[in-house]
Write a protein that holds these residues in place. Structure first.
Motif, mmCIF file in Angstrom:
data_model
loop_
_atom_site.group_PDB
_atom_site.id
_atom_site.type_symbol
_atom_site.label_atom_id
_atom_site.label_comp_id
_atom_site.label_asym_id
_atom_site.label_seq_id
_atom_site.Cartn_x
_atom_site.Cartn_y
_atom_site.Cartn_z
ATOM 1 N N ILE A 157 0.923 -1.398 -0.125
ATOM 2 C CA ILE A 157 -0.026 -0.036 0.002
ATOM 3 C C ILE A 157 0.825 1.395 -0.019
ATOM 4 O O ILE A 157 1.903 1.450 0.823
ATOM 5 C CB ILE A 157 -0.801 -0.081 1.030
ATOM 6 N N TYR A 158 0.711 2.045 -0.954
ATOM 7 C CA TYR A 158 1.471 3.212 -1.358
ATOM 8 C C TYR A 158 0.585 4.482 -1.179
ATOM 9 O O TYR A 158 -0.239 4.519 -1.711
ATOM 10 C CB TYR A 158 2.107 3.150 -2.399
ATOM 11 N N GLN A 159 1.172 5.833 -0.748
ATOM 12 C CA GLN A 159 0.523 6.882 -0.459
ATOM 13 C C GLN A 159 0.967 7.847 -1.620
ATOM 14 O O GLN A 159 2.222 8.461 -1.310
ATOM 15 C CB GLN A 159 0.554 7.588 0.734
ATOM 16 N N TYR A 160 0.758 7.891 -2.707
ATOM 17 C CA TYR A 160 1.038 8.715 -3.775
ATOM 18 C C TYR A 160 0.112 9.655 -4.163
ATOM 19 O O TYR A 160 -1.207 9.506 -4.097
ATOM 20 C CB TYR A 160 1.106 7.728 -5.003
ATOM 21 N N ASN A 161 0.666 10.755 -4.595
ATOM 22 C CA ASN A 161 -0.331 11.985 -4.842
ATOM 23 C C ASN A 161 -0.707 11.630 -6.527
ATOM 24 O O ASN A 161 -0.343 10.845 -7.032
ATOM 25 C CB ASN A 161 0.316 13.303 -4.608
ATOM 26 N N SER A 162 -1.595 12.646 -6.766
ATOM 27 C CA SER A 162 -2.169 12.616 -8.346
ATOM 28 C C SER A 162 -1.224 12.443 -9.503
ATOM 29 O O SER A 162 -1.287 11.808 -10.382
ATOM 30 C CB SER A 162 -3.234 13.448 -8.466
ATOM 31 N N GLU A 163 -0.113 13.260 -9.363
ATOM 32 C CA GLU A 163 0.971 13.292 -10.495
ATOM 33 C C GLU A 163 1.715 12.191 -10.470
ATOM 34 O O GLU A 163 1.936 11.526 -11.690
ATOM 35 C CB GLU A 163 1.757 14.543 -10.019
ATOM 36 N N GLN A 164 1.946 11.581 -9.116
ATOM 37 C CA GLN A 164 2.596 10.381 -9.444
ATOM 38 C C GLN A 164 1.843 9.354 -9.832
ATOM 39 O O GLN A 164 2.374 8.524 -10.385
ATOM 40 C CB GLN A 164 3.333 10.003 -7.772
ATOM 41 N N ARG A 165 0.622 9.090 -9.346
ATOM 42 C CA ARG A 165 -0.175 8.059 -9.999
ATOM 43 C C ARG A 165 -0.628 8.154 -11.298
ATOM 44 O O ARG A 165 -0.547 7.266 -11.916
ATOM 45 C CB ARG A 165 -1.610 8.082 -9.124
ATOM 46 N N LEU A 166 -0.544 9.502 -11.912
ATOM 47 C CA LEU A 166 -0.668 9.642 -13.425
ATOM 48 C C LEU A 166 0.586 8.922 -14.315
ATOM 49 O O LEU A 166 0.356 8.412 -15.180
ATOM 50 C CB LEU A 166 -0.937 11.105 -13.685
ATOM 51 N N SER A 167 1.605 9.404 -13.593
ATOM 52 C CA SER A 167 2.920 8.911 -14.078
ATOM 53 C C SER A 167 3.067 7.015 -14.473
ATOM 54 O O SER A 167 3.522 6.551 -14.961
ATOM 55 C CB SER A 167 4.220 9.104 -13.536
ATOM 56 N N LEU A 168 2.436 6.556 -13.081
ATOM 57 C CA LEU A 168 2.340 5.287 -13.159
ATOM 58 C C LEU A 168 1.335 4.891 -14.265
ATOM 59 O O LEU A 168 1.438 3.797 -14.878
ATOM 60 C CB LEU A 168 1.789 4.729 -11.616
ATOM 61 N N HIS A 169 0.253 5.342 -14.478
ATOM 62 C CA HIS A 169 -0.888 4.947 -15.154
ATOM 63 C C HIS A 169 -0.155 5.043 -16.735
ATOM 64 O O HIS A 169 -0.449 4.187 -17.392
ATOM 65 C CB HIS A 169 -2.042 6.000 -15.050
ATOM 66 N N LEU A 170 0.534 6.049 -16.881
ATOM 67 C CA LEU A 170 1.158 6.301 -18.308
ATOM 68 C C LEU A 170 2.184 5.178 -18.561
ATOM 69 O O LEU A 170 2.222 4.559 -19.613
ATOM 70 C CB LEU A 170 1.669 7.880 -18.415
ATOM 71 N N ALA A 171 2.831 4.760 -17.566
ATOM 72 C CA ALA A 171 3.953 3.839 -17.628
ATOM 73 C C ALA A 171 3.333 2.518 -17.900
ATOM 74 O O ALA A 171 3.848 1.762 -18.588
ATOM 75 C CB ALA A 171 4.877 3.912 -16.449
ATOM 76 N N ALA A 172 2.320 2.333 -17.078
ATOM 77 C CA ALA A 172 1.418 1.157 -17.235
ATOM 78 C C ALA A 172 0.907 0.803 -18.561
ATOM 79 O O ALA A 172 0.703 -0.199 -19.126
ATOM 80 C CB ALA A 172 0.443 0.966 -16.215
ATOM 81 N N VAL A 173 0.565 1.739 -19.384
ATOM 82 C CA VAL A 173 -0.150 1.843 -20.693
ATOM 83 C C VAL A 173 1.187 1.275 -21.618
ATOM 84 O O VAL A 173 0.975 0.247 -22.418
ATOM 85 C CB VAL A 173 -0.569 3.224 -21.028
ATOM 86 N N PHE A 174 2.282 1.861 -21.521
ATOM 87 C CA PHE A 174 3.475 1.325 -22.209
ATOM 88 C C PHE A 174 3.756 -0.196 -21.956
ATOM 89 O O PHE A 174 3.916 -0.874 -22.626
ATOM 90 C CB PHE A 174 4.513 2.152 -22.099
ATOM 91 N N ALA A 175 3.857 -0.292 -20.505
ATOM 92 C CA ALA A 175 4.146 -1.802 -20.190
ATOM 93 C C ALA A 175 3.205 -2.962 -20.523
ATOM 94 O O ALA A 175 3.702 -3.771 -20.550
ATOM 95 C CB ALA A 175 4.756 -1.629 -18.590
ATOM 96 N N CYS A 176 1.891 -2.579 -20.274
ATOM 97 C CA CYS A 176 0.813 -3.292 -20.349
ATOM 98 C C CYS A 176 0.022 -3.210 -21.705
ATOM 99 O O CYS A 176 0.164 -4.324 -22.414
ATOM 100 C CB CYS A 176 0.009 -3.256 -19.191
ATOM 101 N N ASN A 177 -0.461 -2.308 -21.983
ATOM 102 C CA ASN A 177 -1.455 -2.243 -22.902
ATOM 103 C C ASN A 177 -0.589 -2.032 -24.361
ATOM 104 O O ASN A 177 -1.087 -2.824 -25.218
ATOM 105 C CB ASN A 177 -2.454 -0.790 -22.947
ATOM 106 N N PHE A 178 0.262 -1.429 -24.225
ATOM 107 C CA PHE A 178 1.249 -1.329 -25.439
ATOM 108 C C PHE A 178 1.861 -2.765 -25.872
ATOM 109 O O PHE A 178 2.037 -3.076 -26.990
ATOM 110 C CB PHE A 178 2.012 -0.283 -25.662
ATOM 111 N N SER A 179 2.517 -3.447 -24.737
ATOM 112 C CA SER A 179 3.233 -4.570 -25.068
ATOM 113 C C SER A 179 2.178 -5.795 -25.639
ATOM 114 O O SER A 179 2.648 -6.511 -26.289
ATOM 115 C CB SER A 179 3.895 -5.155 -23.743
#
Length: 263
Positions: A157-179
């Motif tokens: 469990i991590y306490q991340y702010n909205s900007e950090q969470r958005l970077s995770l979501h963008l990274a996840a698109v590359f790592a998961c959806n695009f792959s």
């Protein structure tokens, strides 16, 4: 709310995220009160599985510890506005990786985010203990409640702010959806030549496994990292009838070469 108290949870939405959350909470013996959908028939399908009440009117939700908004990103603001109009006072959290906490600002300090970094499909079970959960809230009390709630799913469990969470979501698109789209292209290439697509599985597994030991840039292999122009040209020629794939091949090869300059 004590750490061992049974929670009362209501869920807005009946899609993949809502379904997985509801089913897991039910297995954890947490009380699912209401399942909301604009179509009460759709709400009833999920509600029957978790012994909840299906509703199509947000004003029916009451006495709930946590209200989860599990809808498309574009619909979160609309739901927030409706909850504000009925003067909903309970803790509300959306489950989006790419939507800021501020979209719930009209709900005051009793608002937060509960974002599981995972890919969801109806037919695939979730390994919740290995899934990181990201929480954010408007107040210390709301954050504490979300942390206790998150413990039903994972210890990560991590306490991340909205900007950090958005970077995770963008990274996840590359790592998961695009792959995954690249896997789709690969399967189509083999299907055209009647080659068994399962032959790729050991390679895919090994590639993912290497990420546990080193960063992706250190694991990069293939003709682009070798700057093998003859193979690169041959592959692009093979993709002449698929210009979209050819463009993807060119852009990715250029990106790999820029990241791993020729010695």
């Amino acid at each position: 709310m004590s750490d061992h108290e049974q929670l009362k949870i209501s869920i807005i939405g009946t899609g993949r995220v809502a379904t997985h959350l509801a089913l897991h909470l039910h297995q954890q013996n947490q009380k699912i009160q209401y399942i909301f959908n604009r179509s009460v028939e759709k709400a009833q399908v999920l509600a029957d599985q978790v012994h909840a009440t299906a509703i199509d009117d947000l004003a029916q939700i009451n006495d709930t510890d946590i209200l989860l908004i599990c809808v498309s990103d574009s619909a979160i603001t609309q739901i927030s506005e409706k909850l504000s109009q009925i003067n909903y006072q309970g803790l509300v959290a959306h489950t989006s990786g790419s939507t800021a906490l501020s979209v719930l600002s009209n709900l005051g300090r009793n608002a937060g985010v509960f974002y599981p970094l995972q890919t969801f499909s109806f037919e695939q079970k979730i390994d919740w203990q290995s899934t990181p959960i990201f929480i954010e809230a408007k107040s210390v009390d709301a954050l504490h409640k979300l942390e206790i709630f998150a413990e039903n799913f994972s210890s990560k469990i991590y306490q991340y702010n909205s900007e950090q969470r958005l970077s995770l979501h963008l990274a996840a698109v590359f790592a998961c959806n695009f792959s995954n789209y690249c896997y789709d292209i690969a399967q189509q290439i083999l299907d055209e030549k009647q080659v068994d697509v399962d032959l790729l599985q050991p390679l895919i597994d090994a590639t993912a496994e290497k990420l546990k030991r080193a960063r992706a840039v250190e694991n990069q292999t293939g003709p682009a990292v070798r700057h093998d122009q003859q193979i690169l040209a041959m592959h692009q020629l093979m993709l002449t009838n698929h210009t979209e794939w050819q463009t993807i091949y060119q852009l990715m090869s250029q990106g790999i070469q820029a990241r791993t300059p020729k010695n």
